[in-house]
Design a protein around this motif. Structure first.
Motif, mmCIF file in Angstrom:
data_model
loop_
_atom_site.group_PDB
_atom_site.id
_atom_site.type_symbol
_atom_site.label_atom_id
_atom_site.label_comp_id
_atom_site.label_asym_id
_atom_site.label_seq_id
_atom_site.Cartn_x
_atom_site.Cartn_y
_atom_site.Cartn_z
ATOM 1 N N ILE A 33 -13.568 -0.557 -2.685
ATOM 2 C CA ILE A 33 -12.389 -0.896 -1.886
ATOM 3 C C ILE A 33 -12.486 -0.162 -0.554
ATOM 4 N N GLY A 34 -12.165 -0.858 0.523
ATOM 5 C CA GLY A 34 -12.183 -0.173 1.815
ATOM 6 C C GLY A 34 -11.624 -1.055 2.900
ATOM 7 N N ALA A 35 -11.153 -0.427 3.959
ATOM 8 C CA ALA A 35 -10.581 -1.175 5.080
ATOM 9 C C ALA A 35 -11.701 -1.852 5.879
ATOM 10 N N GLN A 191 -11.298 -6.567 0.060
ATOM 11 C CA GLN A 191 -10.141 -5.998 0.753
ATOM 12 C C GLN A 191 -8.885 -6.227 -0.047
ATOM 13 N N ALA A 193 -7.339 -5.291 -2.646
ATOM 14 C CA ALA A 193 -7.527 -4.183 -3.580
ATOM 15 C C ALA A 193 -6.807 -4.428 -4.903
ATOM 16 N N TYR A 194 -5.645 -5.028 -4.839
ATOM 17 C CA TYR A 194 -4.886 -5.212 -6.075
ATOM 18 C C TYR A 194 -5.643 -6.100 -7.054
ATOM 19 N N ILE A 205 -13.517 4.210 -3.586
ATOM 20 C CA ILE A 205 -12.847 3.986 -2.302
ATOM 21 C C ILE A 205 -13.806 4.428 -1.198
ATOM 22 N N GLU A 207 -14.269 5.044 2.795
ATOM 23 C CA GLU A 207 -13.555 5.256 4.059
ATOM 24 C C GLU A 207 -14.540 5.765 5.095
ATOM 25 N N ILE A 226 -3.194 5.617 -3.462
ATOM 26 C CA ILE A 226 -3.955 4.361 -3.333
ATOM 27 C C ILE A 226 -3.003 3.184 -3.164
ATOM 28 N N ALA A 229 -1.956 3.262 0.495
ATOM 29 C CA ALA A 229 -2.996 2.944 1.486
ATOM 30 C C ALA A 229 -3.560 1.543 1.318
ATOM 31 N N TYR A 230 -3.683 1.084 0.075
ATOM 32 C CA TYR A 230 -4.443 -0.154 -0.144
ATOM 33 C C TYR A 230 -3.660 -1.268 -0.828
#
Ligand code: ATP
Length: 234
Positions: A33-35, A191, A193-194, A205, A207, A226, A229-230
């Protein structure tokens, strides 16, 4: 099954991956997971041999991966790239057959084609349609189907739900679970994440080129930092 050790990857002067280590065990779904810009695609492209690390290595079943991407596919690692990249001027069926391009076991290719059509009835209905005229969701299904046609042991999925309507997002995640049930191992970059944490066994994660957290997906989905943020939960 797959082990990444201390990867450092650069684009010229840009240090995109700063010492990434992770592992994926047989039969697991592991998600990263990451932006935007965190380095997710860079990580997958390094595992599949498209990018060369400056430092660190990738091991598959204990052995370093070969440097040529097609050799990586032959070993049993298949990447479904972000943005789908289907061959627009070929039919659905020909796109799928191309996924099996490195294989010689004709009988099994036919069986796997039937299996892909079972997984994606929509592709079976449209097998003679030009891939470029498929909807976005159908092209994503085709890209995953094509990835499966190389008979991978591990499938690398780069943002499979990107740009899809919510109902199709759900379909794609259901299919990811079905692919796991077929015995495949999956490394999933997302992206969303859920959804990713909902199907995954474990998660990392990422970053700004570093792994900042790792753990069981079911714990992470409940973690308040989390979530904030996500997962868009305050
Ligand atoms: P996204 O979700 O937006 O696709 P990502 O997590 O997959 O993001 P990467 O595409 O791996 O991120 O990019 C990681 C970093 O490396 C970013 O800062 C990006 O700008 C940079 N980068 C990626 N590709 C290149 C390139 N070809 N040349 C220079 N810099 C690049």
């Amino acid at each position: 099954m797959l082990r990444v050790e201390n990867l450092h990857v650069f684009y010229g002067g840009i240090h995109a991956l700063k010492g990434i280590s992770l592992e994926v065990n047989q039969g697991e779904i592991v998600t990263i997971i990451g932006a935007n810009g965190a380095g997710k695609s860079t990580l997958l492209n390094t595992i599949s041999g498209i990018l060369k690390p400056k430092e660190g290595r990738v091991l598959f079943k204990g052995h370093p991966l070969p440097s040529k991407p097609f050799k990586v596919v032959e070993l049993g690692i298949s990447q479904v790239p972000e943005g789908r990249l289907v061959f627009a001027n070929l039919t659905v069926k020909d796109n799928l057959i191309l996924g099996a391009y490195l294989r010689r076991d004709k009988e099994n290719i036919k069986k796997d084609l039937d299996r892909v059509y079972d997984l994606f009835p929509r592709l079976k209905e449209r097998k003679n349609q030009m891939a470029g005229t498929l909807s976005g969701g159908e092209q994503q299904m085709l890209a995953i189907g094509r990835g499966l046609m190389s008979a991978p042991q591990i499938l690398l999925l780069d943002e499979p739900s990107l740009g899809l309507a919510p109902i199709l997002v759900q379909t794609i995640f259901n299919i990811i679970e079905e692919i796991k049930a077929l015995g495949k191992t999956i490394l999933l970059v997302e992206q969303n994440a859920y959804k990713a944490l909902s199907v995954a066994d474990r998660a990392y994660i990422l970053e700004q080129g570093r792994i900042t957290r790792e753990g069981l997906a079911r714990d992470m989905i409940k973690d308040s930092a989390i979530q904030e943020a996500y997962l868009g939960v305050k």
